[in-house]
Design a protein around this motif. Structure first.
Motif, PDB file in Angstrom:
ATOM      1  N   THR A  79       0.827  -1.196   0.000  1.00 23.93           N
ATOM      2  CA  THR A  79       0.000   0.000   0.000  1.00 23.93           C
ATOM      3  C   THR A  79       0.862   1.247   0.000  1.00 23.93           C
ATOM      4  O   THR A  79       1.858   1.333   0.698  1.00 23.93           O
ATOM      5  CB  THR A  79      -0.903   0.034   1.256  1.00 23.93           C
ATOM      6  OG1 THR A  79      -0.067  -0.024   2.410  1.00 23.93           O
ATOM      7  CG2 THR A  79      -1.851  -1.159   1.282  1.00 23.93           C
ATOM      8  N   SER A  80       0.448   2.228  -0.779  1.00 24.11           N
ATOM      9  CA  SER A  80       1.147   3.500  -0.793  1.00 24.11           C
ATOM     10  C   SER A  80       0.164   4.660  -0.769  1.00 24.11           C
ATOM     11  O   SER A  80       0.538   5.776  -0.458  1.00 24.11           O
ATOM     12  CB  SER A  80       2.020   3.608  -2.060  1.00 24.11           C
ATOM     13  OG  SER A  80       1.228   3.442  -3.217  1.00 24.11           O
ATOM     14  N   ASP A  81      -1.111   4.392  -1.071  1.00 15.79           N
ATOM     15  CA  ASP A  81      -2.126   5.436  -1.073  1.00 15.79           C
ATOM     16  C   ASP A  81      -2.795   5.537   0.292  1.00 15.79           C
ATOM     17  O   ASP A  81      -2.826   4.580   1.055  1.00 15.79           O
ATOM     18  CB  ASP A  81      -3.195   5.155  -2.135  1.00 15.79           C
ATOM     19  CG  ASP A  81      -2.587   5.070  -3.523  1.00 15.79           C
ATOM     20  OD1 ASP A  81      -3.114   4.306  -4.325  1.00 15.79           O
ATOM     21  OD2 ASP A  81      -1.597   5.770  -3.767  1.00 15.79           O
TER      22      ASP A  81
ATOM     23  N   ASN B 126      -5.544  -1.894   0.246  1.00 16.75           N
ATOM     24  CA  ASN B 126      -5.997  -0.636  -0.326  1.00 16.75           C
ATOM     25  C   ASN B 126      -5.803  -0.572  -1.838  1.00 16.75           C
ATOM     26  O   ASN B 126      -6.683  -0.114  -2.573  1.00 16.75           O
ATOM     27  CB  ASN B 126      -5.254   0.522   0.346  1.00 16.75           C
ATOM     28  CG  ASN B 126      -5.653   1.863  -0.211  1.00 16.75           C
ATOM     29  OD1 ASN B 126      -6.833   2.154  -0.342  1.00 16.75           O
ATOM     30  ND2 ASN B 126      -4.667   2.683  -0.543  1.00 16.75           N
ATOM     31  N   GLN B 127      -4.663  -1.011  -2.334  1.00 14.71           N
ATOM     32  CA  GLN B 127      -4.405  -0.910  -3.770  1.00 14.71           C
ATOM     33  C   GLN B 127      -5.296  -1.840  -4.572  1.00 14.71           C
ATOM     34  O   GLN B 127      -5.587  -1.583  -5.740  1.00 14.71           O
ATOM     35  CB  GLN B 127      -2.926  -1.199  -4.058  1.00 14.71           C
ATOM     36  CG  GLN B 127      -2.002  -0.080  -3.597  1.00 14.71           C
ATOM     37  CD  GLN B 127      -0.572  -0.278  -4.090  1.00 14.71           C
ATOM     38  OE1 GLN B 127      -0.222  -1.341  -4.587  1.00 14.71           O
ATOM     39  NE2 GLN B 127       0.241   0.748  -3.953  1.00 14.71           N
ATOM     40  N   THR B 128      -5.727  -2.937  -3.968  1.00 14.88           N
ATOM     41  CA  THR B 128      -6.665  -3.839  -4.644  1.00 14.88           C
ATOM     42  C   THR B 128      -8.074  -3.262  -4.620  1.00 14.88           C
ATOM     43  O   THR B 128      -8.789  -3.285  -5.621  1.00 14.88           O
ATOM     44  CB  THR B 128      -6.666  -5.223  -3.957  1.00 14.88           C
ATOM     45  OG1 THR B 128      -5.370  -5.789  -4.071  1.00 14.88           O
ATOM     46  CG2 THR B 128      -7.677  -6.159  -4.607  1.00 14.88           C
TER      47      THR B 128
ATOM     48  N   GLN C 179      -8.997   0.039  -3.845  1.00 20.93           N
ATOM     49  CA  GLN C 179      -9.038   1.407  -4.353  1.00 20.93           C
ATOM     50  C   GLN C 179     -10.351   2.068  -3.925  1.00 20.93           C
ATOM     51  O   GLN C 179     -10.559   2.275  -2.747  1.00 20.93           O
ATOM     52  CB  GLN C 179      -8.830   1.403  -5.868  1.00 20.93           C
ATOM     53  CG  GLN C 179      -7.462   0.883  -6.264  1.00 20.93           C
ATOM     54  CD  GLN C 179      -7.177   0.964  -7.737  1.00 20.93           C
ATOM     55  OE1 GLN C 179      -7.876   1.630  -8.501  1.00 20.93           O
ATOM     56  NE2 GLN C 179      -6.136   0.274  -8.161  1.00 20.93           N
TER      57      GLN C 179
END
Length: 215
Positions: A36-38, A64-66, A68
């Motif tokens: 995750t970065s967001d 989170n990246q999955t 979104q």
């Protein structure tokens, strides 16, 4: 055994039971979180609609990246976590039951056996809901989501049924012959702890599924 208990009262009873364990419950370890970065604000805000926002966020934020900003991906991830946790609990309860048969009275052993069966039912109902989640396209979207909610709700009811059966056989001075004593109570405590955890996680998944209706 509980033919006079209404579905609403059963659900309310379950929610009372699992509230005490919400802070301590955690996500299962079998899932694979994406890097995750967001800032997962979407997940945080969505989790506020559940009974256990902190647990919800803790469970889903690693993905989170999955997820979104997809409500469907969020619901599917929550269901996956619930299914993994319930399947793990089913194996654990079965193992505890087999390893501690000599510590249980006949009534306790019967209640534990019923619990093993109902938790397996919950696994199958969550499997059905997962399969249906992958086929939500088309004009019958709302009908399909409703069916998924029914399966997940049934799994939550199964968790409640397990705990109710176990709680009925607590040691009582007025009926000492119904239980073997502290050893039996400890076995039931271990089983109950497993089921409380998965009930909390399943409750979160059920709450997030309702967002599909307004997405």
């Amino acid at each position: 055994m509980h033919s006079q208990t209404t579905p609403l009262l059963r659900l309310l009873s379950l929610l009372i039971i699992i509230s005490a364990a919400a802070a301590a419950a955690g996500p299962p370890e079998r899932a694979r979180p994406a890097d995750t970065s967001d800032d997962p604000d979407f997940i945080r805000l969505s989790c506020r609609s559940t009974l256990y926002p902190d647990l919800c966020y803790q469970s889903l934020s690693p993905y989170n990246q999955t997820i979104q900003t997809s409500v469907k991906s969020m619901a599917l991830t929550a269901l996956t976590i619930s299914l993994n946790a319930t399947a793990s609990a089913s194996k654990t309860v079965r193992r505890i039951s087999k390893q501690n048969r000599d510590k249980l009275s006949k009534r306790e052993a019967s209640a534990v056996a019923d619990c093993v069966e109902t938790v397996q039912d919950a696994v199958e109902e969550l499997q059905d809901s997962m399969a249906a989640m992958r086929d939500l396209e088309g004009p019958e979207f709302r009908f399909k989501v409703s069916n998924i909610q029914t399966w997940v709700s049934a799994a939550l009811t199964d968790d409640n049924t397990c705990m109710e059966g176990i709680d009925e056989d607590r040691v009582s001075p007025s009926s000492p012959s119904t239980a073997t004593g502290r050893d039996g109570e400890e076995v039931k405590r271990m089983i109950r702890s497993e089921i409380v955890n998965v009930a909390v996680i399943t409750s979160v998944a059920l709450a997030l599924l309702s967002k599909l209706m307004t997405a």
